[in-house]
Motif scaffolding. Structure first.
Motif, mmCIF file in Angstrom:
data_model
loop_
_atom_site.group_PDB
_atom_site.id
_atom_site.type_symbol
_atom_site.label_atom_id
_atom_site.label_comp_id
_atom_site.label_asym_id
_atom_site.label_seq_id
_atom_site.Cartn_x
_atom_site.Cartn_y
_atom_site.Cartn_z
ATOM 1 N N LYS A 169 0.800 -1.218 0.000
ATOM 2 C CA LYS A 169 0.000 0.000 0.000
ATOM 3 C C LYS A 169 0.839 1.278 0.000
ATOM 4 C CE LYS A 169 -3.944 -2.108 2.418
ATOM 5 N NZ LYS A 169 -4.997 -1.780 1.413
ATOM 6 N N ILE A 170 2.114 1.186 0.428
ATOM 7 C CA ILE A 170 2.978 2.381 0.521
ATOM 8 C C ILE A 170 4.360 2.010 -0.006
ATOM 9 C CG2 ILE A 170 3.911 4.193 2.022
ATOM 10 C CD1 ILE A 170 1.783 3.357 4.112
ATOM 11 N N ASP A 171 4.853 2.780 -0.963
ATOM 12 C CA ASP A 171 6.179 2.529 -1.527
ATOM 13 C C ASP A 171 7.259 3.118 -0.607
ATOM 14 O OD1 ASP A 171 8.087 1.638 -3.279
ATOM 15 O OD2 ASP A 171 7.348 2.754 -5.010
ATOM 16 N N SER A 196 1.796 9.801 -5.900
ATOM 17 C CA SER A 196 1.357 8.414 -5.851
ATOM 18 C C SER A 196 1.669 7.731 -7.165
ATOM 19 C CB SER A 196 -0.140 8.320 -5.539
ATOM 20 O OG SER A 196 -0.890 8.995 -6.544
ATOM 21 N N SER A 247 -2.161 2.689 -9.580
ATOM 22 C CA SER A 247 -2.450 1.981 -8.324
ATOM 23 C C SER A 247 -2.803 2.919 -7.184
ATOM 24 C CB SER A 247 -1.259 1.116 -7.901
ATOM 25 O OG SER A 247 -0.176 1.934 -7.466
ATOM 26 N N ARG A 301 -0.758 4.060 -5.115
ATOM 27 C CA ARG A 301 0.130 3.795 -3.978
ATOM 28 C C ARG A 301 1.034 4.989 -3.728
ATOM 29 N NH1 ARG A 301 4.779 -0.791 -3.239
ATOM 30 N NH2 ARG A 301 5.394 0.034 -5.277
ATOM 31 N N ILE A 360 -6.478 1.830 -1.122
ATOM 32 C CA ILE A 360 -5.336 1.875 -0.195
ATOM 33 C C ILE A 360 -5.857 1.946 1.231
ATOM 34 C CG2 ILE A 360 -3.256 3.136 0.474
ATOM 35 C CD1 ILE A 360 -3.053 1.837 -2.274
#
Length: 636
Positions: A100-102, A115, A119, A121, A191
């Motif tokens: 969910k988080i890079d 983001s 996606s 993300r 997300i």
């Protein structure tokens, strides 16, 4: 005693507070031209006093330094993202969070819609959109809500109960439309699962938690200590979580100024628009600053200058990080336990046994950087009325510039308080001219004109410097100096003086002494001359009149140092193999020899006097043996 670290931080605080970080031209005395132009509409938020500046530093063993407005409360704001990201990793696991988080730097401002295309993300957890996503992944525990869990973990990191600033919270709600929109954007991509409002509410609350720079330095030190609060000993985060968080802080913590930060400061860090900045030197330090005026990146302008100065002055850049704290302290002893090889009278031995705990010897090892020397200086601060402190750096591989400056500050402080400082430097690691420059710089920064320092020689005989540090090529020489300082101090206080009369002649009656003196002949030895070599036959007993000679074992170990009043040569009688060790003149020395032939004549013509002499020699030898055994017992 005033801490050299506290002295440095006080001087830094005064300089940074007086500086203009937004000046068009470089500010004299600083490495950066400016911290950037002021933020439009963000120069000072939440009513913070623009003149406030606080600096706090907490070591990985829990000791804190604070200067200026370090205990002034303000809202944590985006610094909260670091600790909530850690909580999300703990509660939801790495795989879910990473999905969910890079972990990529955004290169954008803190409030941008950064983001992943297709996606939704977020680029990382330290920009607003990523932090809101991370907050949604914190799970309630038992009857505790998600925010109550966040507040409890923040409090555990700070080592005290923190609270919510309701006034800041209301202001953030009133201006929070953009963040609310980010929460709904995250929900549209899945997300955030379900209603995004709780995540927005908890994120807004976490930013409004009230802290001080002192709190933040302890929170940063908890990360430096791999998730354990160094003051309370409570484990807050697992080590693998801290490793991930610090990695993201290093590359993403300062938003679109992260690249400049890494090259100039080089520490994992996080800023907040409340005016705070934290930085972490893993395994060693947590640092925090508070100054409300912000630059165009939304970072504290003076805070950045302060961190840049500390990193450069103290050698904190992560690529230069050395051993943590007390790992550099190999041993700590005193001269009542670890004495020199100098043969002293029983009276002087008694004085040293009673008062030798005032002369301390600290042996250092390895690479000594700022945090290591901080531990050394703190140990010295804790000593009970020391007279002498000797630092033995014979096993030190590297002494950094920051450690050298810390030594200069420590020496200046101890000199002011009448404490003598010596350094054992057999490998010339600490060059005399480098120490002089460090002392001069310290004096200049303090506004002190010190004629003794300015006139100090850059070379010369061992220890013969007017600097407030005595440098010795051997541990033995430093121990003799430390012992003499204790003895002379006790003499000034009315104790027995340092004795020059040897115990052999001193123990004889005047009549016997006169017989012996009538048989003595004068001798002189030049520096380096071998007076007795291993295996030499007994040729008499020599009484040292002046100078210094060393007894050296066949493998080169220093066994004893003999000065005026001491005797040597008699051991050759008892081994059956002649002289057991070498005796070498350490400097030009004078002796009086009672030759083997004279001894035979004395035994024939004055047998009572000869018997008295041999009794005195035997008594002296036994006393030396007792001293040696006692010394071995003390050092075990």
């Amino acid at each position: 005693m005033r801490s050299p670290v506290q002295t440095y931080l006080s001087g830094l605080h005064a300089r940074v507070r007086a500086a203009d970080p937004f000046a068009a031209h470089p500010t004299p005395g600083f490495r950066t031209a400016s911290a950037g132009s002021p933020a439009e509409g963000l120069s000072v938020l939440y009513g913070g006093d623009p003149d406030h500046l606080g600096i706090a530093m907490t070591t990985a063993d829990g000791f804190s330094y604070r200067v200026g407005d370090a205990c002034e409360e303000f809202s944590i704001q985006s610094i909260s993202k670091v600790f909530v990201y850690a909580l999300a990793l703990m509660d939801s696991g790495f795989d879910l969070v990473d999905g969910k988080i890079d972990v990529e730097p955004s290169g954008s401002a803190y409030n941008d819609l950064s983001s992943e295309a297709g996606s939704g993300r977020p680029k990382n957890a330290l920009i607003n959109i990523g932090a809101i996503a991370a907050t949604s992944l914190v799970r309630p525990v038992g009857e505790e809500t998600a925010f109550e869990r966040i507040l409890a973990v923040f409090s555990a990191c700070a080592g005290r109960q923190l609270s919510l600033d309701e006034e800041v919270l209301r202001a953030d709600y009133e201006t929070g439309a953009h963040n609310r929109g980010l929460a709904w954007f995250l929900s549209s991509w899945g997300i955030i699962e379900g209603d995004p409002n709780p995540a927005f509410d908890d994120y807004t609350k976490q930013c409004a938690i009230s802290v001080t720079a002192a709190d933040l330095s302890m929170m940063a030190a908890t990360l430096a200590h791999l998730g354990v609060n160094p003051a309370t000993g409570e484990r807050v985060f697992p080590e693998d979580v801290v490793e991930r968080v610090l990695s993201v802080m290093l590359t993403c913590g300062m938003y679109d100024d992260s690249g400049d930060w890494v090259t100039t400061v080089g520490l994992p860090a996080k800023s907040g628009v409340g005016g705070g900045i934290i930085a972490v030197l893993p395994g060693q330090l947590g640092i925090a600053t508070y100054s409300p005026p912000l630059d165009r990146h939304g970072n504290s302008a003076k805070g950045i200058v302060a961190h840049e100065e500390m990193s450069a002055d103290l050698g904190l850049h992560i690529v230069r990080a050395g051993k943590p704290g007390r790992a550099v302290i190999r041993s700590h002893t005193t001269v009542d336990r670890d004495h020199s090889s100098l043969r002293r009278s029983p009276e002087d031995e008694a004085v040293l046994e009673e008062h030798g705990d005032r002369a301390h010897i600290l042996e250092l090892i390895g690479d000594v950087h700022f945090s290591g020397f901080e531990a050394v200086s703190r140990l010295i601060e804790e000593l009970d009325e020391p007279q002498v402190v000797v630092l033995d750096i014979g096993k030190v591989d590297e002494l950094s510039g920051s450690a050298l400056m810390s030594l200069a500050r420590l020496a200046a402080t101890m000199d002011e308080e009448g404490i003598a400082v010596g350094v054992v430097d057999p490998d010339a690691l600490l060059r005399r001219h480098e120490l002089k420059r460090a002392l001069l710089r310290e004096a200049a920064e303090a506004g002190v004109v010190d004629g003794a320092v300015e006139a100090a020689p850059t070379d010369g005989a061992e220890g013969q410097s007017r600097l407030p540090v005595r440098i010795f090529a051997s541990r033995h020489a430093a121990l003799v100096w430390a012992e003499d300082a204790v003895l002379l101090s006790e003499e000034d206080a009315g104790a027995q003086p340092v004795r020059q009369q040897g115990p052999v002649l001193g123990g004889l009656s005047p009549a016997v002494r006169a017989v012996v003196r009538g048989l003595l002949t004068a001798e002189t030895a030049e520096e380096g001359q071998v007076i007795r070599a291993p295996g030499d036959d007994f040729d008499g007993i020599r009484f040292v009149v002046s100078g210094e000679v060393h007894s050296v074992s066949p493998d080169g170990e220093l066994m004893a140092v003999l000065r005026a009043g001491a005797t040597f040569g008699e051991y050759a009688l008892g081994t059956g193999a002649g002289q057991p060790f070498a005796v070498i003149a350490a400097q030009r020395s004078r002796f009086e020899l009672l030759s083997a032939e004279a001894l035979e004549r004395m035994e024939a013509e004055s047998p009572a006097a000869a018997a008295a002499l041999w009794r005195s020699i035997a008594h002296d030898g036994y006393a030396r043996l007792v001293q040696a055994v006692r010394g071995e017992e003390r050092t075990e």
